[in-house]
Write a protein that holds these residues in place. Structure first.
Motif, mmCIF file in Angstrom:
data_model
loop_
_atom_site.group_PDB
_atom_site.id
_atom_site.type_symbol
_atom_site.label_atom_id
_atom_site.label_comp_id
_atom_site.label_asym_id
_atom_site.label_seq_id
_atom_site.Cartn_x
_atom_site.Cartn_y
_atom_site.Cartn_z
ATOM 1 N N ARG A 2 6.042 1.237 1.884
ATOM 2 C CA ARG A 2 6.802 1.552 2.767
ATOM 3 C C ARG A 2 7.183 2.574 2.297
ATOM 4 O O ARG A 2 7.323 3.430 2.947
ATOM 5 N N PRO A 3 7.821 3.516 1.544
ATOM 6 C CA PRO A 3 8.078 4.771 1.112
ATOM 7 C C PRO A 3 6.932 5.720 1.590
ATOM 8 O O PRO A 3 7.280 6.912 1.402
ATOM 9 N N ASP A 4 6.469 5.398 0.521
ATOM 10 C CA ASP A 4 5.196 5.970 -0.023
ATOM 11 C C ASP A 4 3.835 6.513 1.274
ATOM 12 O O ASP A 4 3.290 7.473 1.220
ATOM 13 N N LEU A 5 3.954 5.797 2.408
ATOM 14 C CA LEU A 5 3.295 5.206 3.238
ATOM 15 C C LEU A 5 3.947 5.964 4.520
ATOM 16 O O LEU A 5 3.326 6.351 5.648
ATOM 17 N N GLY A 6 6.082 6.089 4.664
ATOM 18 C CA GLY A 6 6.647 5.927 5.736
ATOM 19 C C GLY A 6 6.322 5.239 6.732
ATOM 20 O O GLY A 6 5.766 5.576 7.619
ATOM 21 N N LEU A 7 6.296 3.802 6.220
ATOM 22 C CA LEU A 7 5.772 2.938 7.128
ATOM 23 C C LEU A 7 6.818 2.575 7.969
ATOM 24 O O LEU A 7 8.734 2.500 7.815
ATOM 25 N N SER A 8 7.456 1.423 9.202
ATOM 26 C CA SER A 8 7.821 1.964 10.379
ATOM 27 C C SER A 8 8.245 -0.026 10.030
ATOM 28 O O SER A 8 7.209 -0.386 9.820
ATOM 29 N N THR A 9 9.127 -0.404 10.813
ATOM 30 C CA THR A 9 8.964 -1.705 11.268
ATOM 31 C C THR A 9 8.146 -2.308 11.626
ATOM 32 O O THR A 9 7.078 -3.646 11.246
#
Length: 458
Positions: free
Chosen positions: A43-50
């Motif tokens: 999630r933080p590495d790829l900047g994932l949204s919900t």
């Protein structure tokens, strides 16, 4: 139907085949659970949204919906053995490729294909196993396939925890790729597994059927004994037969109870850390991962008493009482969303333990309720229907926790489980000790006396 196979002694061949067939469920549990741990770094590495997180979590389940329906029919047409290793090779390729991808769409696509491959293995492996097993051991060994699922889930959380401790959240690529190792192990174990003699006989290869029985069970069998019931000859096969009375009711039962069970269950395993965090679980991602791993372990432990009860108490009472009791801890958390983290963990562990009954019957029921020509199709359809609930639950759970809150989310899970209870009360049949795929004219209702297989005298 073969009394020779039904009454055969339980041998090392059966043990090895059961181990080989457990590869699909174990990989399913591992693949679906490891992504929940990997998301903590992804999630933080790829900047994932919900929405991205929901898509990745649900992609494998959508793939299972497609794969179960498609490959179940194909398995009944071309045989169990033909596809027995191809699905594992697909899993190896997708697992390795997962290490290199960065785009959300690529990760979701690989998870979708992985789901198709896993779902293909269920009708292949469980049908093959059911058609070789003696009747006295059938319920236990088919039920043990789901034990492999939870073993895979527990292994995923142990592996994920080790990666987090040793290499940090940035090791998420290694987590996703690690399933390739398990695939290769089961490719070796499955070498030499034979085709189902019942399938061979049903497709006119009676001589081959007699040969594999003699080779692997060490007994002679009359080829006519392996042939399907003459009353069943000439019927339409595949999905059309599943939709004819009374198979229609059996098809709905197997799919719906499976759906109502795994909808909350898969969402919990995929996003267990997030659920525990919503109840105030301290300690960051490592503590939440350990908590979810504990719940997975309790899911596994709950299967063992259920395995004994389905053969002593019966399939029908076990599944009804299990669903009834499973509703209670979920409803408690829905009514008490501010419960301390320790209470929430205890309630979720209680739910996990009580899931043992439906868990061990997920593949036992469709394999026992349908004849050879549509057995894999039935398992595939039940798997596909169940994954609708699993995919919806997995996609909506993080959105529900954010938008509705913890209490309403748990009440929705309790309501889904209560619906499963209603389905079982209305439609669950008793198949303990019955001939494999006994005629529906014999087992027309949930309390009917079914066609029992006479047991050999000692």
């Amino acid at each position: 139907m073969s009394k020779t196979i039904d009454n055969a002694p339980y041998t090392a061949f059966h043990r090895r085949l059961a181990l080989a067939c457990s590869g699909g469920p174990l990989l399913d549990g591992y693949i679906l659970s490891i992504v929940g741990v990997a998301l903590t770094g992804m999630r933080p590495d790829l900047g994932l949204s919900t929405a991205d997180v929901s898509l990745i979590g649900a992609a494998a389940l959508v793939g299972m919906f497609v794969g179960g329906a498609l490959f179940g029919v194909l398995t009944d047409r071309i045989g169990r053995e033909v596809m027995y290793t191809a699905d594992l090779l697909v899993m190896v390729v997708c697992s390795v490729l997962s290490f290199w991808v960065d785009a959300v769409w690529a990760i979701a696509l690989l998870r979708f294909v992985l789901g198709m491959a896993v779902a293909a293995d269920y009708p292949i492996a469980t049908s093959l196993l059911a058609e070789w097993l003696p009747v006295r051991h059938r319920g236990r060994l088919l039920g043990q396939q789901i034990v492999a699922w939870y073993a895979g889930s527990v292994l995923a959380y142990v592996t994920g925890y080790a990666f987090l401790r040793l290499a940090g959240p940035g090791s998420w690529r290694w987590m996703l790729a690690s399933s390739a190792v398990l695939c290769l192990v089961f490719l070796v174990i499955r070498r030499g597994s034979p085709e189902s003699p019942r399938w061979l006989a049903a497709h006119g290869r009676v001589g081959d059927a007699v040969r594999v029985v003699e080779q692997h069970l060490g007994v002679r069998v009359n080829g006519r004994e392996l042939m399907p019931d003459p009353a069943e000859a000439g019927r339409p096969g595949g999905l059309r037969l599943l939709m004819t009375p009374p198979y229609r009711r059996r098809t709905l039962f197997c799919g719906l109870f499976f759906l109502c069970q795994v909808g909350p269950l898969f969402a919990m395993l995929t996003f267990g850390p997030q659920i525990l965090s919503s109840f105030g679980m301290p300690g960051g991602t490592v503590a939440e991962t350990l908590g979810t791993g504990l719940i997975s372990l309790v899911f596994l432990l709950g299967c063992y008493p259920a395995l004994r009860l389905i053969d002593t108490w019966g399939r029908r009472p076990v599944i009804i009482w299990s669903f009834a009791l499973m509703t209670v801890p979920l409803a408690l958390l829905g009514i008490w969303p501010a419960a301390p983290a320790a209470v929430a963990l205890l309630a979720l562990c209680a739910y996990a333990f009580l899931c043992g009954g439906p868990n061990v019957l997920d593949w036992t029921y469709p394999n026992e309720l349908f004849p050879t020509e549509i057995r894999a199709t039935a398992v595939g359809v039940a798997t596909s229907v169940s994954r609708i609930g699993a995919a919806v639950g997995t996609f909506l759970l993080p959105l529900s926790l954010t938008g509705l809150g913890t209490g309403p989310t748990m009440l929705i899970a309790a309501g889904t489980t209560a619906l499963g209870l209603l389905v079982c009360v209305l439609w669950a049949e008793e198949t303990r000790g019955t001939a494999l795929g006994a005629s529906p004219a014999v087992t027309a209702g949930p309390t009917a006396v079914t066609q029992r297989v006479p047991q050999p005298t000692r």
